[in-house]
Design an enzyme around this catalytic site. Structure first.
Site, PDB file in Angstrom:
ATOM      1  N   GLU A  64      34.974  42.097  19.787  1.00 38.48           N
ATOM      2  CA  GLU A  64      36.269  41.647  19.260  1.00 38.48           C
ATOM      3  C   GLU A  64      37.063  42.752  18.600  1.00 38.48           C
ATOM      4  OE1 GLU A  64      34.667  39.066  15.444  1.00 38.48           O
ATOM      5  OE2 GLU A  64      36.585  38.500  16.278  1.00 38.48           O
TER       6      GLU A  64
ATOM      7  N   LYS B 102      30.826  40.983  17.480  1.00 34.40           N
ATOM      8  CA  LYS B 102      31.559  41.870  16.556  1.00 34.40           C
ATOM      9  C   LYS B 102      32.101  43.075  17.302  1.00 34.40           C
ATOM     10  CE  LYS B 102      32.038  40.015  14.073  1.00 34.40           C
ATOM     11  NZ  LYS B 102      32.128  38.751  13.458  1.00 34.40           N
TER      12      LYS B 102
ATOM     13  N   LYS C 121      42.592  34.550  12.747  1.00 28.49           N
ATOM     14  CA  LYS C 121      41.381  34.199  11.987  1.00 28.49           C
ATOM     15  C   LYS C 121      40.980  32.731  12.128  1.00 28.49           C
ATOM     16  CE  LYS C 121      38.569  35.456   8.365  1.00 28.49           C
ATOM     17  NZ  LYS C 121      37.468  36.111   9.063  1.00 28.49           N
TER      18      LYS C 121
ATOM     19  N   TRP D 158      50.648  33.236  15.771  1.00 28.50           N
ATOM     20  CA  TRP D 158      49.675  33.547  16.811  1.00 28.50           C
ATOM     21  C   TRP D 158      50.141  32.754  18.023  1.00 28.50           C
ATOM     22  CZ3 TRP D 158      46.121  30.689  19.770  1.00 28.50           C
ATOM     23  CH2 TRP D 158      45.190  31.455  20.483  1.00 28.50           C
TER      24      TRP D 158
ATOM     25  N   GLU E 239      25.553  38.015  17.492  1.00 27.63           N
ATOM     26  CA  GLU E 239      26.617  38.330  16.546  1.00 27.63           C
ATOM     27  C   GLU E 239      27.013  39.806  16.638  1.00 27.63           C
ATOM     28  OE1 GLU E 239      28.737  36.804  15.114  1.00 27.63           O
ATOM     29  OE2 GLU E 239      29.477  38.044  13.480  1.00 27.63           O
TER      30      GLU E 239
ATOM     31  N   CYS F 212      48.563  30.818  12.996  1.00 28.31           N
ATOM     32  CA  CYS F 212      49.908  30.677  12.467  1.00 28.31           C
ATOM     33  C   CYS F 212      49.811  30.296  10.988  1.00 28.31           C
ATOM     34  CB  CYS F 212      50.753  29.626  13.179  1.00 28.31           C
ATOM     35  SG  CYS F 212      51.098  30.025  14.883  1.00 28.31           S
TER      36      CYS F 212
ATOM     37  N   HIS G  78      15.714  39.580  34.194  1.00 33.00           N
ATOM     38  CA  HIS G  78      16.128  38.484  35.073  1.00 33.00           C
ATOM     39  C   HIS G  78      17.593  38.591  35.472  1.00 33.00           C
ATOM     40  CE1 HIS G  78      12.281  36.583  34.588  1.00 33.00           C
ATOM     41  NE2 HIS G  78      12.396  36.705  33.276  1.00 33.00           N
TER      42      HIS G  78
ATOM     43  N   ASN H 271      52.811  25.270  12.614  1.00 33.47           N
ATOM     44  CA  ASN H 271      51.466  25.717  12.984  1.00 33.47           C
ATOM     45  C   ASN H 271      50.828  24.583  13.764  1.00 33.47           C
ATOM     46  OD1 ASN H 271      48.820  26.695  13.084  1.00 33.47           O
ATOM     47  ND2 ASN H 271      48.322  25.867  11.069  1.00 33.47           N
ATOM     48  N   GLY H 272      50.409  24.861  15.010  1.00 28.05           N
ATOM     49  CA  GLY H 272      49.768  23.810  15.804  1.00 28.05           C
ATOM     50  C   GLY H 272      50.208  23.887  17.251  1.00 28.05           C
TER      51      GLY H 272
ATOM     52  N   ARG I 207      46.214  34.869   9.811  1.00 29.88           N
ATOM     53  CA  ARG I 207      46.266  33.665  10.656  1.00 29.88           C
ATOM     54  C   ARG I 207      46.998  33.917  11.963  1.00 29.88           C
ATOM     55  NH1 ARG I 207      45.111  28.936   7.616  1.00 29.88           N
ATOM     56  NH2 ARG I 207      46.062  27.708   9.248  1.00 29.88           N
TER      57      ARG I 207
END
Ligand code: AGP
Length: 586
Positions: free
Chosen positions: A465, A462, A581, A72, A458, A2, A481, A96-97, A27
């Site tokens: 997402e 990537k 983000k 968001w 990583e 947000c 395994h 935001n929160g 955001r």
């Protein structure tokens, strides 16, 4: 997570706030909205979808004071009614929160009242309205004293020609202009302001076009430092790139070089913090944690000191063992990820030392840390971290060398020599055939050993997402395994093989995949690996370099792979579904 923006001054506020929202859109992009104050009346527009969905609506907002929000979703699905600003009585508010005790507050103060939205944020504006008797400051103070959780709030009030702001555990920054003032969630969105003030937890601020008054939670006036805004503008220019992700991957080589110069100025302070330290814990979330996995190996390989890498959301709840000889490296692009910030706070409260490894010099993480190992990636707009990961790895490499007592100029020279190799790789990589394999697959597994395993984690994140293809990053030795059971003709296994002494073992793992009819690809700089697997696996050849630094190059291949796969599947690589983000909530 947000973005909030506010403006008060002499210009058309809705346009300025709209521009600010565009800059903060990374955001969150579930919905957007703006409320404007005009002649004592509040007018609001809000829509599900991206900031663009407000096009055509803001032309009706004429006032000189406004707040805006890009969301968001946490409480309540993305929808017009859940979009901010939320309005009650004389107030319109953006938040935001997360308000953790929202249901409790609703029961206690608004039993039987029907709320307009499903959000936790609406309870804040309703409380402010409830407590308001003509004094905004008291209404905010009384509300703040009831809220549990995190908030950065900006609001307008029909009775006040300005903005009111309050914050706890989420960022709110005031930007100063000439006859106008601003508020925003982060500094790059205020890049047109030469000076800024970063509000502290508990602060309440009244912002008019002529000045800013800040109060603590007891409404005592406080002076907060007004500092130069060094943040680079979060440039929305894409140049010749169709997406920020590609633009930012192309900025990897410069990030490596800039991180080296930034580290040079920070090293002395880092050395001071290292005194007496005998244990290193590296913590972070997502990509930052993956960089931490490499950092752990650098500390062990280069400094010969045992190190641990811990996911921040685990670290903070596991009752970690930390003492005054423990140094926690908190890695975070944004410097505001809730789990990482809380992990760092916890480490300090237990007597440990904290070094922030971050791209955000004004962040909460920097403020609470003993020192900073700066990442000089510049603003990163794409939700998927690319250049910041490479910057974090470079900073961790330099840190490990400082810890080992190595001359830093030598290490900087090594990194500077790798930068053009990254450039060459990014410019000349031929990845379309592998991207096509991945786009058609049922799953993609990334495998490697030691530092190559860290890169595999990583690569996998990537791809997941931004392409939404399932898969995993796995140590190559673990394949047999369990994961081998997943391998069939519809899966792709991408091996990263850059450590010579482990090459043979990795080739064995490739053979295990091939003999189960799985498709295999290898990212390598080792000639013998290419020879053995030629024509049987897709080979991506990368330049040779000092072994510990090959992750800086190999990861760019995986970033380009994820980008190209996402494009083939017609996904938006910059704004993947469900994500944002900066994750400022738990
Ligand atoms: C990276 O591509 C992701 N968007 C995500 O995992 C990110 O790295 C994580 O949320 C941590 O963010 P930070 O670096 O800002 O703390």
């Amino acid at each position: 997570m947000c973005g909030i923006v506010g403006y008060t001054g002499g210009r058309r506020a809705s346009e300025i706030v709209y521009r600010g929202l565009e800059e903060l859109e990374y955001r969150g992009y579930d919905s957007a909205g703006i409320a404007s104050l005009e002649n004592g009346n509040i007018y609001t527009v809000k829509r599900r979808g991206r900031v663009k969905s407000l096009d055509g609506l803001i032309s009706d907002l004429d006032g000189n004071t406004a707040v805006g929000h890009t969301r968001w979703a946490t409480h309540g699905k993305p929808s017009d009614k859940n979009a901010h600003p939320h309005v009650c009585g004389k107030f319109a508010l953006v938040h935001n929160g997360i308000i953790e005790n929202c249901e409790e507050l609703k029961k206690m103060y608004f039993s039987g009242v029907e709320f307009d939205s499903e959000t936790d944020s609406e309870v804040i504006v309703r409380l402010i309205d409830l407590f308001y008797d003509g004094d905004i400051l008291s209404a905010l103070k009384n509300t703040a004293s009831l809220l549990k959780g995190s908030y950065a709030v900006a609001l307008i009030c029909a009775d006040f020609d300005g903005l009111a702001v309050m914050k706890r555990n989420n960022p709110a920054i005031i930007g100063y202009g000439d006859g106008e003032n601003f508020v925003a969630s982060d500094a790059p969105a205020l890049s047109r302001c030469k000076t800024i003030t970063i509000l502290k937890d508990g602060d309440i601020a009244l912002v008019t076009k002529d000045g800013v008054n800040i109060f603590d939670e007891n409404l005592q006036g406080v002076i907060r430092e007004r500092i130069k805004n060094l943040a680079e503008p979060s440039s929305l220019e894409l140049g010749d790139c169709p997406h920020y992700m590609l633009k930012e991957i192309r900025e990897v080589p410069a990030t490596v070089v800039n991180t080296c110069s930034a580290y040079l100025s920070a090293e002395q302070k880092i050395k001071e913090v290292l005194s007496g330290v005998n244990r290193i814990i590296i913590t972070g979330c997502g990509t930052a944690y993956n960089a931490g996995l490499l950092g752990k190996r650098y500390v062990e390989l280069i400094a010969g000191i045992p190190a641990e890498a811990e996911i921040a959301g685990e670290f903070r709840y596991k009752r970690p063992i930390v003492d005054s000889k423990t140094l926690v490296l908190a890695v975070s692009q944004s410097g505001e990820t809730a789990d990482t910030v809380e992990a760092a706070k916890l480490a300090r409260s237990l007597g440990g030392k904290v070094i922030a490894v971050t791209n955000s010099p004004y962040s909460e993480l920097v403020r609470l840390s003993d020192a900073t190992a700066p990442v000089a990636a510049g603003p990163e707009i794409c939700v998927a971290a690319t250049k910041s990961y490479v910057g974090q790895v470079a900073a961790l490499y330099l840190f490990a060398n400082t810890l080992a007592g190595e001359p830093i100029e030598k290490c900087i020279g090594e990194l500077e020599a790798v930068s053009p190799l990254c450039k060459k790789t990014i410019e000349h990589i031929e990845i379309s055939s592998l991207a096509d394999m991945c786009a058609r697959s049922n799953g993609v597994y990334f495998l490697g050993r030691d530092t190559d395993y860290a890169v595999a984690t990583e690569g996998s994140l990537k791809l997941k997402e931004i392409s939404y293809i399932a898969g995993d990053g796995y140590p190559a030795g673990e394949l047999k395994h369990g994961t081998l059971a997943l391998i069939d003709i519809k899966t792709v296994s991408v091996f990263i093989i850059t450590r010579k002494e482990l090459a043979e073992k990795n080739v064995n793992a490739v053979e295990q995949v091939l003999s189960r009819r799985g498709k295999a690809a290898v990212v390598t700089n080792i000639e013998s690996v290419c020879e053995k697997l030629r024509k049987r696996a897709e080979i991506i050849r990368i330049p040779e370099c000092p072994e510990n630094l090959s992750p800086l190059i190999s990861v760019t291949v995986l970033q380009m792979l994820a980008y190209n796969t996402a494009l083939l599947l017609e996904r938006d690589p910059d704004k993947p579904r469900n994500l944002a983000k900066s994750v400022t909530v738990e």
